[in-house]
Structure formats: structure tokens, C-alpha cells
Design an enzyme around this catalytic site. Structure first.
Site, PDB file in Angstrom:
ATOM      1  CG  ASP A   1      20.082  78.419  47.269  1.00 17.73           C
ATOM      2  OD1 ASP A   1      19.327  78.125  46.320  1.00 17.73           O
ATOM      3  OD2 ASP A   1      19.684  78.496  48.436  1.00 17.73           O
ATOM      4  CB  SER A   2      17.882  82.573  47.374  1.00 17.43           C
ATOM      5  OG  SER A   2      17.217  81.408  47.833  1.00 17.43           O
TER       6      SER A   2
ATOM      7  CB  CYS B   1      18.610  79.039  43.435  1.00 21.58           C
ATOM      8  SG  CYS B   1      17.160  80.039  43.850  1.00 21.58           S
TER       9      CYS B   1
ATOM     10  CD  GLU C   1      17.613  80.677  53.929  1.00 21.32           C
ATOM     11  OE1 GLU C   1      18.377  81.433  54.539  1.00 21.32           O
ATOM     12  OE2 GLU C   1      18.015  79.831  53.112  1.00 21.32           O
TER      13      GLU C   1
ATOM     14  CB  CYS D   1      12.642  74.537  46.484  1.00 22.46           C
ATOM     15  SG  CYS D   1      13.467  75.794  47.509  1.00 22.46           S
TER      16      CYS D   1
ATOM     17  CG  HIS E   1      15.917  76.616  50.710  1.00 23.78           C
ATOM     18  ND1 HIS E   1      16.355  77.187  49.540  1.00 23.78           N
ATOM     19  CD2 HIS E   1      16.313  77.454  51.708  1.00 23.78           C
ATOM     20  CE1 HIS E   1      16.970  78.339  49.821  1.00 23.78           C
ATOM     21  NE2 HIS E   1      16.963  78.518  51.122  1.00 23.78           N
TER      22      HIS E   1
END
Length: 278
Positions: free
Chosen positions: A11-12, A74, A160, A194, A196
Site C-alpha cells: 500500500d502507499s 491500494c 497518515e 480506499c 485507508h
């Protein structure tokens, strides 16, 4: 000693841990490597070329750690890099015997089963929404379902930076939910497109009517992966089964990564820094 051949989860940033957690719970017997490209996150507003370059670089790194199979946990990478990796990069690389899978198709295959009104809202990064990947894929499996989309560019930075559970996040959650729900009064299902976004799921639910489904992808991807491995024994038999879990990040602040990552896994996370070209 047998060399490790783990399932790679990429994932990013930390968001893909929501998918990793579901996969490791569904398939606990295998070894896993998780790589978060936190040093270059977020991906959502980057160009197609840059996302592909970063993703392919990280996938090759995971291949070189022994992974026969890498999951792009992702949506942005799945939308903007997966097809090129599968159709162009892999066939022209030393890794033709390895596989890369994404999260969009398995989600699109089942999301229509969650709606009664046949109206779904998709919440994603700017890159995922602009790609129209969900519009295209859901149409294949559920042609009667109407799909509305909303980019939420500030959600990943909130997550993040560890701000997702603080009161200030409520403003930005409400803002994007108002925008998606204003597109139709009959949306009864919201897809968190997403990985996240499940970290905001509790906040999201507090700003919605109780009868609106909020669907995260982790369990969907895990069930799909289990089915894939049953159908592809040539890949499954390559995987090692020592229940080993290793975590890597491209940010040199591994302590911060570990602190946030441990909140969203069933494992104590002690990550290792990996340098990628900037």
C-alpha cells in the site's frame, strides 16, 4: 532452512493494513510481508506515470524478498498501475512466474449484493475516482446498479498524519459525505474505495442515516484471495506456511509507523526501513 515465500501486501501507506489484517485472519497459515510506501504517500493526487513507477518499483522489491504473489492493497495503485503491471511489466521481466492482484475487481464482483435501492456511492482518492475504474467494473457485474462517485482528497493525509480519530477530522468527513449523498436521495450503500478509509469508518457512520451501509474492502478481498488460491494451486503451493509476519516502510520514522500500524493489526508491529528512489 527453507527460504521464505510470503504473500506480499503493498500500500502507499498504513491503509493497506486494513486489508492485510483481514487476509491474515482468513488465511493465517501463510507467511506475509507488508510494505507501506509512506515516504512517498499519498498516491491519490499523483500522475498515472508516477503511480505506476512507484508501484512497480515496490512490487519488484517484494518479488526480490521471495513473494510469489503480491496484493495491491491500494485502490489508487490498482486503478492506475495494475493493468500495466500485469499486461506489460510482468511479461517483459524476470518475474513472469509471479502474480500481482488488486482490490477493485473483487470488490466490484460483490458490491451490488449490498444495495436494495441499486444506488451506490463510491468514496475514493482523486486518482481512483478519475480513473472511473469502479464505474467500469461494477457495470460488468451489476448493470442495473447506478454508481455515484466522490473524491475525498483530504482523508488520506488525515489518516497518515494520525488525525483520523480527532475532532478536527469530523469537518472533512461531513463535507465529503454531504457531497456524495446530495447526488441522490436513494443511495443506500457507500463503498470505502480506499483501504485507508476504514480507519475513519466509525466517524463516517455517525454522520449518516442508520440505514446506509458502509462497506469496507478487507473481508471482501480476503475471501476473494482464498478463492483465487484454491483455483490456482500452482501459486498456492509456492507459499511458505510458517505464520511469519514482517513489516517494511519507506519512511525512516519507523517508530511512528509502528505506533499507528499496531492499532490496525492483530500483531505487534516492528517495521524495517526500506529506501526507495525519490
Amino acid at each position: 532452512m527453507e527460504s521464505s515465500r510470503p504473500i506480499g501486501v503493498f500500500d502507499s501507506g498504513i491503509g493497506g493494513l486494513t486489508v492485510y489484517r483481514s487476509i491474515a485472519k482468513q488465511l493465517p497459515q501463510y507467511d506475509y510481508i507488508y510494505l507501506g510506501d509512506n515516504g512517498r504517500a499519498p498516491y491519490g493526487n499523483r500522475s498515472f506515470k508516477t503511480i505506476h513507477e512507484y508501484t512497480w518499483e515496490c512490487v519488484q522489491w517484494m518479488f526480490n524478498q521471495g513473494c510469489p504473489l503480491v496484493i495491491l492493497a491500494c485502490n489508487t495503485a490498482s486503478a492506475k498501475a495494475l493493468r500495466t503491471i500485469q499486461q506489460q511489466d510482468l511479461p517483459n521481466s524476470p518475474y513472469t512466474h509471479k502474480r500481482v492482484l488488486g482490490v477493485i475487481r473483487p470488490t466490484a464482483e460483490v458490491i451490488g449484493e449490498y444495495t436494495n435501492s441499486n444506488q451506490i456511492g463510491v468514496l475514493g482518492t482523486k486518482g481512483t475516482i478519475q480513473s472511473n475504474s469502479y464505474l467500469i467494473e461494477i457495470e460488468k457485474f451489476f448493470p442495473d446498479v447506478k454508481v455515484y462517485q466522490q473524491a475525498c482528497p483530504l482523508w488520506v493525509p488525515l489518516i497518515e498524519n494520525g488525525e483520523y480519530n480527532k475532532p478536527g477530522a469530523d469537518y472533512y468527513v461531513q463535507q465529503y459525505l454531504d457531497e456524495i449523498m446530495s447526488q441522490s436521495a436513494h443511495i443506500d450503500t457507500l463503498l470505502l474505495a480506499c483501504t485507508h478509509y476504514p480507519l475513519l469508518q466509525d466517524k463516517i457512520k455517525t454522520h449518516l442515516p442508520a440505514d446506509v451501509n458502509v462497506v469496507a474492502q478487507g473481508d471482501i478481498v480476503a475471501v476473494s484471495l482464498a478463492d483465487y488460491l484454491q483455483r490456482h494451486p500452482d501459486i498456492e503451493e509456492k507459499l511458505t506456511r510458517n505464520q511469519d509476519r514482517r513489516f517494511f516502510t519507506t519512511t525512516d520514522d519507523t517508530e511512528d509507523f509502528d505506533k499507528h500500524a499496531s492499532l490496525f493489526t492483530d500483531d505487534e508491529v516492528k517495521s524495517t526501513y526500506v529506501s526507495m528512489k525519490q
